[in-house]
Design a protein around this motif. Structure first.
Motif, PDB file in Angstrom:
ATOM      1  N   GLU A  23      -1.090  -4.722   0.139  1.00  0.00           N
ATOM      2  CA  GLU A  23      -1.565  -5.155  -1.167  1.00  0.00           C
ATOM      3  C   GLU A  23      -0.419  -5.249  -2.161  1.00  0.00           C
ATOM      4  N   ALA A  24      -0.683  -5.959  -3.235  1.00  0.00           N
ATOM      5  CA  ALA A  24       0.300  -6.122  -4.303  1.00  0.00           C
ATOM      6  C   ALA A  24       0.452  -4.810  -5.059  1.00  0.00           C
ATOM      7  N   PRO A  25       1.592  -4.602  -5.700  1.00  0.00           N
ATOM      8  CA  PRO A  25       1.751  -3.396  -6.526  1.00  0.00           C
ATOM      9  C   PRO A  25       0.711  -3.387  -7.638  1.00  0.00           C
ATOM     10  N   ARG A  26       0.185  -2.197  -7.934  1.00  0.00           N
ATOM     11  CA  ARG A  26      -0.895  -2.075  -8.911  1.00  0.00           C
ATOM     12  C   ARG A  26      -0.378  -1.904 -10.340  1.00  0.00           C
ATOM     13  N   LEU A  27       0.890  -1.562 -10.487  1.00  0.00           N
ATOM     14  CA  LEU A  27       1.453  -1.311 -11.810  1.00  0.00           C
ATOM     15  C   LEU A  27       2.493  -2.369 -12.163  1.00  0.00           C
ATOM     16  N   SER A  28       2.629  -2.644 -13.440  1.00  0.00           N
ATOM     17  CA  SER A  28       3.655  -3.566 -13.915  1.00  0.00           C
ATOM     18  C   SER A  28       4.277  -2.977 -15.175  1.00  0.00           C
ATOM     19  N   TRP A  29       5.589  -2.837 -15.150  1.00  0.00           N
ATOM     20  CA  TRP A  29       6.305  -2.279 -16.296  1.00  0.00           C
ATOM     21  C   TRP A  29       7.269  -3.330 -16.830  1.00  0.00           C
ATOM     22  N   ASP A  30       7.391  -3.373 -18.142  1.00  0.00           N
ATOM     23  CA  ASP A  30       8.257  -4.368 -18.780  1.00  0.00           C
ATOM     24  C   ASP A  30       9.692  -4.262 -18.289  1.00  0.00           C
ATOM     25  N   ILE A  31      10.166  -3.032 -18.077  1.00  0.00           N
ATOM     26  CA  ILE A  31      11.570  -2.873 -17.668  1.00  0.00           C
ATOM     27  C   ILE A  31      11.801  -3.444 -16.275  1.00  0.00           C
ATOM     28  N   LEU A  32      10.799  -3.339 -15.388  1.00  0.00           N
ATOM     29  CA  LEU A  32      10.946  -3.919 -14.056  1.00  0.00           C
ATOM     30  C   LEU A  32      10.939  -5.443 -14.122  1.00  0.00           C
ATOM     31  N   ASP A  33      10.074  -5.979 -14.980  1.00  0.00           N
ATOM     32  CA  ASP A  33      10.082  -7.432 -15.162  1.00  0.00           C
ATOM     33  C   ASP A  33      11.432  -7.906 -15.691  1.00  0.00           C
ATOM     34  N   ALA A  34      12.037  -7.118 -16.582  1.00  0.00           N
ATOM     35  CA  ALA A  34      13.336  -7.477 -17.143  1.00  0.00           C
ATOM     36  C   ALA A  34      14.419  -7.466 -16.064  1.00  0.00           C
ATOM     37  N   VAL A  35      14.341  -6.492 -15.156  1.00  0.00           N
ATOM     38  CA  VAL A  35      15.305  -6.448 -14.048  1.00  0.00           C
ATOM     39  C   VAL A  35      15.152  -7.688 -13.173  1.00  0.00           C
TER      40      VAL A  35
END
Length: 226
Positions: free
Chosen positions: A167-179
């Protein structure tokens, strides 16, 4: 694992176990770890086969085997981990490292961090070049696809309908999107899924979990809580 037979007595209690299994078996699988469970399940899919699977660990009747964050409590715990260590390594200043292995039906798939990620395609191809016939990436890819039930559906690299839910990751954090965005700016592809042959890639990890009533559950090779 339909069609399998087994004793309720964990292997480490066999000296006191009075259960006795009668009759003959077509196959005996020693070790109900990740590979053992998958093998027993495949063998027992044929109703003509009588399959016995043996496990020296215990049952998965502990809540931390089923909740994803439970690996924090299972790894390094003698109830669930065989507590193996490597030999002392000169390159690590003489240190020996912990080597967690699952001490339970389902093996290490019951205590790991549930990251679903394959090795690099180039590594498999290198093994084939070294003489391991049948281990090239093109050789093992059909087996990976057959094993999976991938959230993105069937594709060139992933499969559906297999016993291993991804399954896809259940969490999304802005800092990970920035990376991920920064990786794109550097010319490194940023996209799901992570397990594709690309050598350089930035991606959120996929997980061996399943959604149940809005909550995530570990998807081990065996679970009494389907």
């Amino acid at each position: 694992m339909p069609g399998t037979s087994g004793t309720t007595c964990p292997g480490w209690k066999l000296g006191r176990c009075r259960d006795r299994l009668e009759g003959d078996f077509d196959y005996i699988v020693v070790g109900a770890g990740t590979a053992g469970c998958i093998m027993a399940n495949r063998l027992s899919a044929d109703p003509k086969n009588r399959v016995l699977i043996l496990e020296a660990g215990g049952n998965d009747n502990w809540i931390w085997f089923h909740i994803p964050v439970g690996y924090l409590f299972a790894i390094g715990n003698p109830r669930s981990d065989w507590m193996f260590k490597t030999e002392a390594e000169p390159g690590l200043n003489g240190r020996a490292l912990a080597y967690p292995r699952g001490k339970v039906i389902g093996g290490s798939s019951a205590i790991n961090a549930m990251i679903s990620m394959r090795g690099q395609a180039a590594d498999y191809d290198h093994w084939r070049q070294l003489g391991l016939t049948g281990w090239g990436y093109d050789d093992v890819l059909p087996l990976f696809r057959r094993l999976e039930d991938h959230f993105l559906g069937a594709s060139e690299h992933h499969g559906t309908g297999g016993g291993w839910r991804i399954e896809a990751p259940r969490l999304s954090w802005d800092i990970l999107d920035a990376v991920g965005d920064a990786a794109e700016e550097m010319g490194i592809r940023n996209a799901l899924p992570i397990s594709t042959p690309a050598t350089m890639k930035a991606s959120a990890i996929s997980t061996s979990t399943r959604s149940a009533a809005g909550a995530g559950r570990r998807r081990a090779a065996f679970s009494s809580r389907r």
